[in-house]
Design a protein around this motif. Structure first.
Motif, PDB file in Angstrom:
ATOM      1  N   LYS A  21       0.836  -1.206   0.000  1.00  0.00           N
ATOM      2  CA  LYS A  21       0.000   0.000   0.000  1.00  0.00           C
ATOM      3  C   LYS A  21       0.864   1.247   0.000  1.00  0.00           C
ATOM      4  O   LYS A  21       2.014   1.223   0.442  1.00  0.00           O
ATOM      5  CB  LYS A  21      -0.911   0.024   1.236  1.00  0.00           C
ATOM      6  CG  LYS A  21      -1.998  -1.041   1.233  1.00  0.00           C
ATOM      7  CD  LYS A  21      -2.912  -0.890   2.443  1.00  0.00           C
ATOM      8  CE  LYS A  21      -4.023  -1.946   2.419  1.00  0.00           C
ATOM      9  NZ  LYS A  21      -4.937  -1.811   3.570  1.00  0.00           N
ATOM     10  N   THR A  22       0.292   2.328  -0.498  1.00  0.00           N
ATOM     11  CA  THR A  22       0.966   3.625  -0.412  1.00  0.00           C
ATOM     12  C   THR A  22       0.833   4.151   1.008  1.00  0.00           C
ATOM     13  O   THR A  22       0.078   3.599   1.831  1.00  0.00           O
ATOM     14  CB  THR A  22       0.353   4.638  -1.392  1.00  0.00           C
ATOM     15  OG1 THR A  22      -0.973   4.972  -0.952  1.00  0.00           O
ATOM     16  CG2 THR A  22       0.302   4.088  -2.804  1.00  0.00           C
ATOM     17  N   THR A  23       1.534   5.224   1.308  1.00  0.00           N
ATOM     18  CA  THR A  23       1.451   5.823   2.649  1.00  0.00           C
ATOM     19  C   THR A  23       0.072   6.386   2.930  1.00  0.00           C
ATOM     20  O   THR A  23      -0.280   6.624   4.094  1.00  0.00           O
ATOM     21  CB  THR A  23       2.507   6.945   2.796  1.00  0.00           C
ATOM     22  OG1 THR A  23       2.358   7.875   1.723  1.00  0.00           O
ATOM     23  CG2 THR A  23       3.911   6.354   2.780  1.00  0.00           C
ATOM     24  N   ASN A  24      -0.739   6.594   1.885  1.00  0.00           N
ATOM     25  CA  ASN A  24      -2.125   7.063   2.063  1.00  0.00           C
ATOM     26  C   ASN A  24      -3.104   5.915   2.229  1.00  0.00           C
ATOM     27  O   ASN A  24      -4.312   6.139   2.369  1.00  0.00           O
ATOM     28  CB  ASN A  24      -2.561   7.929   0.868  1.00  0.00           C
ATOM     29  CG  ASN A  24      -1.921   9.304   0.906  1.00  0.00           C
ATOM     30  OD1 ASN A  24      -1.454   9.737   1.955  1.00  0.00           O
ATOM     31  ND2 ASN A  24      -1.902   9.977  -0.233  1.00  0.00           N
ATOM     32  N   GLY A  25      -2.581   4.669   2.179  1.00  0.00           N
ATOM     33  CA  GLY A  25      -3.452   3.511   2.373  1.00  0.00           C
ATOM     34  C   GLY A  25      -4.045   2.944   1.102  1.00  0.00           C
ATOM     35  O   GLY A  25      -4.843   1.990   1.156  1.00  0.00           O
ATOM     36  N   ARG A  48       5.068   0.909 -14.726  1.00  0.00           N
ATOM     37  CA  ARG A  48       3.617   0.710 -14.813  1.00  0.00           C
ATOM     38  C   ARG A  48       3.114   0.209 -13.465  1.00  0.00           C
ATOM     39  O   ARG A  48       3.644  -0.759 -12.909  1.00  0.00           O
ATOM     40  CB  ARG A  48       3.265  -0.278 -15.927  1.00  0.00           C
ATOM     41  CG  ARG A  48       3.515   0.271 -17.330  1.00  0.00           C
ATOM     42  CD  ARG A  48       2.987  -0.630 -18.433  1.00  0.00           C
ATOM     43  NE  ARG A  48       3.649  -1.927 -18.426  1.00  0.00           N
ATOM     44  CZ  ARG A  48       3.050  -3.067 -18.097  1.00  0.00           C
ATOM     45  NH1 ARG A  48       1.779  -3.066 -17.698  1.00  0.00           N
ATOM     46  NH2 ARG A  48       3.725  -4.208 -18.128  1.00  0.00           N
ATOM     47  N   LEU A  49       2.095   0.884 -12.947  1.00  0.00           N
ATOM     48  CA  LEU A  49       1.569   0.582 -11.618  1.00  0.00           C
ATOM     49  C   LEU A  49       0.049   0.601 -11.618  1.00  0.00           C
ATOM     50  O   LEU A  49      -0.581   1.158 -12.516  1.00  0.00           O
ATOM     51  CB  LEU A  49       2.039   1.641 -10.596  1.00  0.00           C
ATOM     52  CG  LEU A  49       3.497   2.083 -10.600  1.00  0.00           C
ATOM     53  CD1 LEU A  49       3.643   3.329  -9.740  1.00  0.00           C
ATOM     54  CD2 LEU A  49       4.375   0.962 -10.063  1.00  0.00           C
ATOM     55  N   LYS A  50      -0.520   0.030 -10.569  1.00  0.00           N
ATOM     56  CA  LYS A  50      -1.928   0.219 -10.248  1.00  0.00           C
ATOM     57  C   LYS A  50      -2.004   0.808  -8.854  1.00  0.00           C
ATOM     58  O   LYS A  50      -1.468   0.238  -7.893  1.00  0.00           O
ATOM     59  CB  LYS A  50      -2.686  -1.112 -10.293  1.00  0.00           C
ATOM     60  CG  LYS A  50      -3.145  -1.543 -11.669  1.00  0.00           C
ATOM     61  CD  LYS A  50      -4.049  -2.756 -11.590  1.00  0.00           C
ATOM     62  CE  LYS A  50      -4.526  -3.168 -12.980  1.00  0.00           C
ATOM     63  NZ  LYS A  50      -5.421  -4.352 -12.906  1.00  0.00           N
ATOM     64  N   VAL A  51      -2.593   1.966  -8.747  1.00  0.00           N
ATOM     65  CA  VAL A  51      -2.754   2.635  -7.459  1.00  0.00           C
ATOM     66  C   VAL A  51      -4.243   2.786  -7.196  1.00  0.00           C
ATOM     67  O   VAL A  51      -4.945   3.478  -7.946  1.00  0.00           O
ATOM     68  CB  VAL A  51      -2.071   4.020  -7.444  1.00  0.00           C
ATOM     69  CG1 VAL A  51      -2.253   4.678  -6.066  1.00  0.00           C
ATOM     70  CG2 VAL A  51      -0.604   3.899  -7.788  1.00  0.00           C
ATOM     71  N   GLY A  52      -4.733   2.080  -6.168  1.00  0.00           N
ATOM     72  CA  GLY A  52      -6.164   2.123  -5.874  1.00  0.00           C
ATOM     73  C   GLY A  52      -7.015   1.610  -7.012  1.00  0.00           C
ATOM     74  O   GLY A  52      -8.123   2.114  -7.254  1.00  0.00           O
ATOM     75  N   GLY A  53      -6.477   0.641  -7.767  1.00  0.00           N
ATOM     76  CA  GLY A  53      -7.214   0.055  -8.886  1.00  0.00           C
ATOM     77  C   GLY A  53      -7.053   0.804 -10.199  1.00  0.00           C
ATOM     78  O   GLY A  53      -7.440   0.300 -11.251  1.00  0.00           O
ATOM     79  N   ASN A 100      -2.748  20.265  -6.157  1.00  0.00           N
ATOM     80  CA  ASN A 100      -2.648  19.977  -4.723  1.00  0.00           C
ATOM     81  C   ASN A 100      -2.934  18.511  -4.405  1.00  0.00           C
ATOM     82  O   ASN A 100      -3.447  18.163  -3.336  1.00  0.00           O
ATOM     83  CB  ASN A 100      -3.605  20.875  -3.921  1.00  0.00           C
ATOM     84  CG  ASN A 100      -3.105  21.116  -2.515  1.00  0.00           C
ATOM     85  OD1 ASN A 100      -1.895  21.176  -2.282  1.00  0.00           O
ATOM     86  ND2 ASN A 100      -4.027  21.263  -1.581  1.00  0.00           N
ATOM     87  N   THR A 101      -2.568  17.618  -5.375  1.00  0.00           N
ATOM     88  CA  THR A 101      -2.759  16.179  -5.201  1.00  0.00           C
ATOM     89  C   THR A 101      -1.541  15.572  -4.519  1.00  0.00           C
ATOM     90  O   THR A 101      -0.403  15.932  -4.825  1.00  0.00           O
ATOM     91  CB  THR A 101      -2.961  15.508  -6.573  1.00  0.00           C
ATOM     92  OG1 THR A 101      -4.073  16.111  -7.227  1.00  0.00           O
ATOM     93  CG2 THR A 101      -3.228  14.008  -6.405  1.00  0.00           C
ATOM     94  N   SER A 102      -1.777  14.664  -3.603  1.00  0.00           N
ATOM     95  CA  SER A 102      -0.680  14.006  -2.901  1.00  0.00           C
ATOM     96  C   SER A 102      -0.020  12.981  -3.817  1.00  0.00           C
ATOM     97  O   SER A 102      -0.698  12.160  -4.443  1.00  0.00           O
ATOM     98  CB  SER A 102      -1.215  13.321  -1.638  1.00  0.00           C
ATOM     99  OG  SER A 102      -0.177  12.628  -0.982  1.00  0.00           O
ATOM    100  N   LEU A 103       1.319  13.030  -3.920  1.00  0.00           N
ATOM    101  CA  LEU A 103       2.054  12.090  -4.755  1.00  0.00           C
ATOM    102  C   LEU A 103       2.060  10.716  -4.089  1.00  0.00           C
ATOM    103  O   LEU A 103       2.477  10.590  -2.932  1.00  0.00           O
ATOM    104  CB  LEU A 103       3.495  12.578  -4.950  1.00  0.00           C
ATOM    105  CG  LEU A 103       4.436  11.679  -5.753  1.00  0.00           C
ATOM    106  CD1 LEU A 103       3.967  11.534  -7.192  1.00  0.00           C
ATOM    107  CD2 LEU A 103       5.861  12.231  -5.720  1.00  0.00           C
ATOM    108  N   PRO A 104       1.582   9.653  -4.771  1.00  0.00           N
ATOM    109  CA  PRO A 104       1.618   8.307  -4.187  1.00  0.00           C
ATOM    110  C   PRO A 104       3.035   7.958  -3.735  1.00  0.00           C
ATOM    111  O   PRO A 104       4.005   8.152  -4.486  1.00  0.00           O
ATOM    112  CB  PRO A 104       1.157   7.404  -5.331  1.00  0.00           C
ATOM    113  CG  PRO A 104       0.317   8.295  -6.187  1.00  0.00           C
ATOM    114  CD  PRO A 104       0.983   9.642  -6.120  1.00  0.00           C
TER     115      PRO A 104
END
Length: 423
Positions: A21-25, A48-53, A100-104
């Motif tokens: 998981k990322t630090t944001n869960g 290439r990644l999947k973050v939160g689907g 202002n988006t948090s970087l994964p």
């Protein structure tokens, strides 16, 4: 701890993937770690990644701490706008990007096995006399080590190719002229290599082609351009050479600007510039169309035969002008020819094969493995730690290893270091 270790962990996926998981869960899946970037910009391209689907394609940046993003001013650098994941050892601050988006962010601190950390610290922090792994390298599988040496040798050839290809452009793709310039550098060895190189570059090769049928003119040309005909000497041969050079200088409008003066100090007599330039003149005279002869030579014996030349007869009883010495023929020794083959002939063959799309790797391996291993302080260091270097390919590879990896602590880019950390 340094970023090189984090690069190693990411590149080879040496961390716990369970419930990633990322630090944001957000759930994190790594489809591809990307390609290492050795230049400026993000550390890995085209990951290439999947973050939160949600699937993402982009770059990965690696730091010891999240706050290093701001320390390095990446927030103001357009090169980092396509970063899709921040990989850190310790997450100490959120990083915000556009809108202002948090970087994964992926924190690795709790996801690395203790054994890997211990092996890493043991390697990097070892007390050493020569290299980091001197007390461990004997543990490496011989097959792994030999494969790594072969890769290092071709890496060394690639490094040498840079100067050759640059010089090829300067000669308008004239391979014969290119070979002349690179041979001159080899004939000068370490002390006079740059000087001989500058002498060769001071003469257009069309002039060499016009004079090489006359050994005295060829010798006069090289001596004159090298500044060796500017002394007071009553020796008959010296006077003849000086007269020839004055004629050639006027005829071809020769200049010596940019020529580096030759050195005599710290040289054994057989390496005096007078002898080496005469031997080179003899090679040009006796082996015309030298490039084709070299390229067509398929084994070491053929190359030895090509370079079986001697300085002109005057030098049988001289090392310098006007001073008679005991008589001996000043031939190119096999040891000296080996150096020429290692430093010039094989690299030129390698570059030429690449230029015409010809596969020469096996031929080159056969040639370099036919040559006796070299001896110097670095090679002796490897022998001291019981590494078995058997041929010139092994010693050339060892030089590449020592200069480009060991002295720069690049253990995590070295097959030996990687193998030791895995244990």
């Amino acid at each position: 701890m340094n970023e090189d270790f984090l690069h190693y962990l990411w590149k080879f996926k040496k961390f716990d993937f369970v419930n990633l998981k990322t630090t944001n869960g957000d759930k994190l899946e790594i489809l591809s770690v990307g390609v290492t970037n050795n230049n400026s910009g993000p550390d890995f391209f085209n990951a290439r990644l999947k973050v939160g689907g949600q699937q993402w394609a982009g770059n990965v940046e690696i730091h010891l701490k999240s706050s290093d993003w701001y320390l390095h001013n990446h927030e103001n650098d357009a090169a980092y706008k396509n970063v899709i994941l921040h990989v850190v050892w310790e997450h100490d601050v959120d990083v915000f990007i556009k809108n202002n988006t948090s970087l994964p962010t992926l924190e690795l601190k709790e996801r690395v096995q203790t054994s890997i950390l211990d092996n890493y610290y043991s390697l990097i922090s070892a007390k050493k006399n020569f290299i980091n792994c001197e007390n461990q390298v004997q543990e490496i599988d011989s097959f792994v080590f030999q494969n790594w040496l072969q890769r290092l040798y071709f890496e060394r050839l690639e490094d040498k190719s840079k100067l050759i290809l640059e010089e090829l452009k300067n000669t308008n793709n004239d391979w014969e002229a290119l070979l002349f310039v690179m041979l001159a550098k080899s004939f000068g060895l370490k002390v006079n290599g740059d000087s001989f190189y500058s002498i060769a570059k001071s003469v257009d090769y069309s002039v060499i082609r016009k004079v090489q049928n006359d050994i005295k003119q060829t010798e006069a040309l090289l001596f004159g351009q090298g500044g060796l005909l500017g002394i007071d000497c009553l020796d008959t041969y010296y006077i003849e050479l000086k007269k020839e050079y004055e004629y050639l200088k006027n005829k071809f409008q020769l200049e010596t600007r940019g020529v580096i003066p030759v050195k005599l100090s710290k040289l054994r007599p057989p390496n005096f510039p007078t002898l080496r330039l005469s031997q080179m003149a003899s090679l040009l005279y006796n082996r015309q169309n030298l490039f084709s002869k070299v390229i067509n030579a398929v084994n070491i014996q053929e190359l030895y035969e090509i370079f079986k030349v001697k300085a002109s007869n005057y030098w049988d009883s001289h090392f310098t002008f006007g001073k008679i010495s005991s008589k001996s023929k000043k031939v190119l020794t096999q040891k000296f020819i080996d150096l020429i083959i290692i430093n010039t002939i094989i690299p030129v063959k390698f570059c030429y094969g690449r230029s015409i799309g010809k596969e020469t790797d096996e031929e080159i391996i056969t040639l370099i493995q036919s040559l006796t291993k070299e001896s110097n302080s670095i090679i002796n260091g490897f022998h001291t730690i019981k590494l078995n270097l058997q041929s010139a390919m092994d010693t050339q590879s060892a030089l590449q290893l020592y200069n480009n990896y060991c002295t720069k602590n690049k253990c995590l880019q070295c097959a030996v270091g990687i193998s030791l950390i895995k244990y």
